[in-house]
Write an enzyme that holds these catalytic residues in place. Sequence first.
Site, PDB file in Angstrom:
ATOM      1  N   HIS A 146       3.041  -8.965   4.919  1.00  0.00           N
ATOM      2  CA  HIS A 146       3.983  -7.858   5.064  1.00  0.00           C
ATOM      3  C   HIS A 146       5.263  -8.036   4.249  1.00  0.00           C
ATOM      4  O   HIS A 146       6.073  -7.104   4.154  1.00  0.00           O
ATOM      5  CB  HIS A 146       4.321  -7.633   6.543  1.00  0.00           C
ATOM      6  CG  HIS A 146       4.515  -6.197   6.890  1.00  0.00           C
ATOM      7  ND1 HIS A 146       4.404  -5.702   8.168  1.00  0.00           N
ATOM      8  CD2 HIS A 146       4.815  -5.117   6.128  1.00  0.00           C
ATOM      9  CE1 HIS A 146       4.622  -4.389   8.173  1.00  0.00           C
ATOM     10  NE2 HIS A 146       4.883  -4.026   6.944  1.00  0.00           N
ATOM     11  N   ASP A 173       3.479  -1.797  13.853  1.00  0.00           N
ATOM     12  CA  ASP A 173       3.433  -3.256  13.794  1.00  0.00           C
ATOM     13  C   ASP A 173       3.657  -3.854  15.182  1.00  0.00           C
ATOM     14  O   ASP A 173       4.412  -3.301  15.983  1.00  0.00           O
ATOM     15  CB  ASP A 173       4.536  -3.727  12.835  1.00  0.00           C
ATOM     16  CG  ASP A 173       4.343  -5.135  12.312  1.00  0.00           C
ATOM     17  OD1 ASP A 173       3.734  -5.961  13.009  1.00  0.00           O
ATOM     18  OD2 ASP A 173       4.828  -5.421  11.196  1.00  0.00           O
ATOM     19  N   HIS A 215       5.234  -6.558  15.404  1.00  0.00           N
ATOM     20  CA  HIS A 215       6.508  -7.258  15.206  1.00  0.00           C
ATOM     21  C   HIS A 215       7.542  -6.320  14.603  1.00  0.00           C
ATOM     22  O   HIS A 215       7.196  -5.355  13.922  1.00  0.00           O
ATOM     23  CB  HIS A 215       6.299  -8.453  14.273  1.00  0.00           C
ATOM     24  CG  HIS A 215       5.160  -9.341  14.675  1.00  0.00           C
ATOM     25  ND1 HIS A 215       3.874  -9.126  14.235  1.00  0.00           N
ATOM     26  CD2 HIS A 215       5.115 -10.422  15.485  1.00  0.00           C
ATOM     27  CE1 HIS A 215       3.071 -10.057  14.756  1.00  0.00           C
ATOM     28  NE2 HIS A 215       3.801 -10.842  15.525  1.00  0.00           N
ATOM     29  N   ASP A 249       9.907  -7.417  12.407  1.00  0.00           N
ATOM     30  CA  ASP A 249      10.139  -7.879  11.025  1.00  0.00           C
ATOM     31  C   ASP A 249      11.592  -7.673  10.590  1.00  0.00           C
ATOM     32  O   ASP A 249      11.863  -7.313   9.439  1.00  0.00           O
ATOM     33  CB  ASP A 249       9.169  -7.195  10.055  1.00  0.00           C
ATOM     34  CG  ASP A 249       7.730  -7.625  10.279  1.00  0.00           C
ATOM     35  OD1 ASP A 249       7.517  -8.670  10.920  1.00  0.00           O
ATOM     36  OD2 ASP A 249       6.810  -6.928   9.821  1.00  0.00           O
ATOM     37  N   HIS A 252       7.459 -12.820   5.579  1.00  0.00           N
ATOM     38  CA  HIS A 252       6.746 -11.637   6.084  1.00  0.00           C
ATOM     39  C   HIS A 252       7.312 -11.144   7.418  1.00  0.00           C
ATOM     40  O   HIS A 252       6.962 -10.057   7.862  1.00  0.00           O
ATOM     41  CB  HIS A 252       5.232 -11.890   6.167  1.00  0.00           C
ATOM     42  CG  HIS A 252       4.769 -12.694   7.348  1.00  0.00           C
ATOM     43  ND1 HIS A 252       3.466 -12.623   7.817  1.00  0.00           N
ATOM     44  CD2 HIS A 252       5.406 -13.579   8.151  1.00  0.00           C
ATOM     45  CE1 HIS A 252       3.329 -13.429   8.860  1.00  0.00           C
ATOM     46  NE2 HIS A 252       4.488 -14.026   9.069  1.00  0.00           N
ATOM     47  N   ASP A 276       0.872  -2.489   9.565  1.00  0.00           N
ATOM     48  CA  ASP A 276       0.395  -3.858   9.689  1.00  0.00           C
ATOM     49  C   ASP A 276      -0.799  -3.832  10.638  1.00  0.00           C
ATOM     50  O   ASP A 276      -0.688  -3.340  11.767  1.00  0.00           O
ATOM     51  CB  ASP A 276       1.522  -4.733  10.246  1.00  0.00           C
ATOM     52  CG  ASP A 276       1.194  -6.211  10.248  1.00  0.00           C
ATOM     53  OD1 ASP A 276       0.023  -6.571  10.454  1.00  0.00           O
ATOM     54  OD2 ASP A 276       2.132  -7.020  10.072  1.00  0.00           O
ATOM     55  N   ASP A 306      -1.946  -6.001  12.425  1.00  0.00           N
ATOM     56  CA  ASP A 306      -1.741  -6.671  13.709  1.00  0.00           C
ATOM     57  C   ASP A 306      -1.063  -5.770  14.729  1.00  0.00           C
ATOM     58  O   ASP A 306      -0.892  -6.151  15.890  1.00  0.00           O
ATOM     59  CB  ASP A 306      -1.014  -8.007  13.542  1.00  0.00           C
ATOM     60  CG  ASP A 306       0.482  -7.902  13.236  1.00  0.00           C
ATOM     61  OD1 ASP A 306       1.106  -6.878  13.545  1.00  0.00           O
ATOM     62  OD2 ASP A 306       1.027  -8.872  12.690  1.00  0.00           O
ATOM     63  N   GLU A 339      -1.679  -7.231   5.835  1.00  0.00           N
ATOM     64  CA  GLU A 339      -2.048  -8.341   6.716  1.00  0.00           C
ATOM     65  C   GLU A 339      -3.535  -8.406   7.073  1.00  0.00           C
ATOM     66  O   GLU A 339      -3.905  -8.999   8.081  1.00  0.00           O
ATOM     67  CB  GLU A 339      -1.187  -8.348   7.991  1.00  0.00           C
ATOM     68  CG  GLU A 339       0.304  -8.579   7.759  1.00  0.00           C
ATOM     69  CD  GLU A 339       0.686 -10.012   7.413  1.00  0.00           C
ATOM     70  OE1 GLU A 339      -0.204 -10.893   7.424  1.00  0.00           O
ATOM     71  OE2 GLU A 339       1.873 -10.254   7.110  1.00  0.00           O
TER      72      GLU A 339
END
Length: 301
Positions: free
Chosen positions: A101, A124, A126, A128, A141, A228, A230, A273
């Site tokens: 990412h 996402d 997260h 980030d 990332h 992303d 994830d 990712e």
Amino acid sequence: MLNKDISVIGVPMDLGQNRRGVDMGPSAIRYAGVIERLEALKLNIEDLGDIEIKRPDRRKLNNEGNLRNLEEVATGNENLALAVDEVIKKGNFPLVLGGDHSISIGSLAGISKHYENLGVIWYDAHADLNSGETSPSGNIHGMPLGVSIGIGHERLVKLGGYGPKIKPENIVIIGARSIDEGERKLIKEKGIKVFTMHEVDRLGMSKVMGETINYLKERTDSVHLSLDLDGLDPMDAPGVGTPVIGGLSYRESHLAMEMLAEAKIITSAEFVEVNPILDEKNKTASVAVGLMGSLFGEKLL
């Protein structure tokens, strides 16, 4: 969609973190049939191949402060920013395939200069929003959104010759369920709009996306989607470097993409990712391709 001319750019970057394999993400996504899937939607597809990513000598740690592989990540993102800039100049829609990412730093550097008020949907697990000062790992990332609002190392913040790239109030994070302490403080301080998994569960994806679309329509002149894999639950997308249980479902994610297609607000996108080494029979890349199909208007009937 605003544009049926799509330019695909692969970014085989795995230097923004420390798990190998995500550099093969663009190849896995192509192998899963992304070009054929989009061409079947009567889109004009131009595959520009992959950005060259220079690898550091693993015997010589090329870190600065708490930033892993800073120079290589910055250089790769500068090359991506130039490529994205050229795509937009010729009137095409940039579709970027990752890669970790950290590549969002380059995507946003190449995109935001073309708009007065760029919005970003950050799909996402997260946020980030870390920097070298707050990151527990030093992995870049986990920093691209922070960098893009002007927080972090000058080499990254000013990438492309300007910064910040986006305003905090023009961001919507969807699906977050792993947020570091420094990121929590920043979200509250900057007033960043976040739909955690709590909100998704409580409101439902339809309401979350409806609110997201209305919120961004009111304040932006274009919207970049940064997805992303994830963000999805590991049951649906196992081939990612930092899986977090309790994520967005396959069906919820398709609904989100379908609603974005109907809203016609997305002007650029990246899917990141995908790590085939950690995957099951290229399942995660296939999920990514399916979501791209929905984003670009694919329907059952």
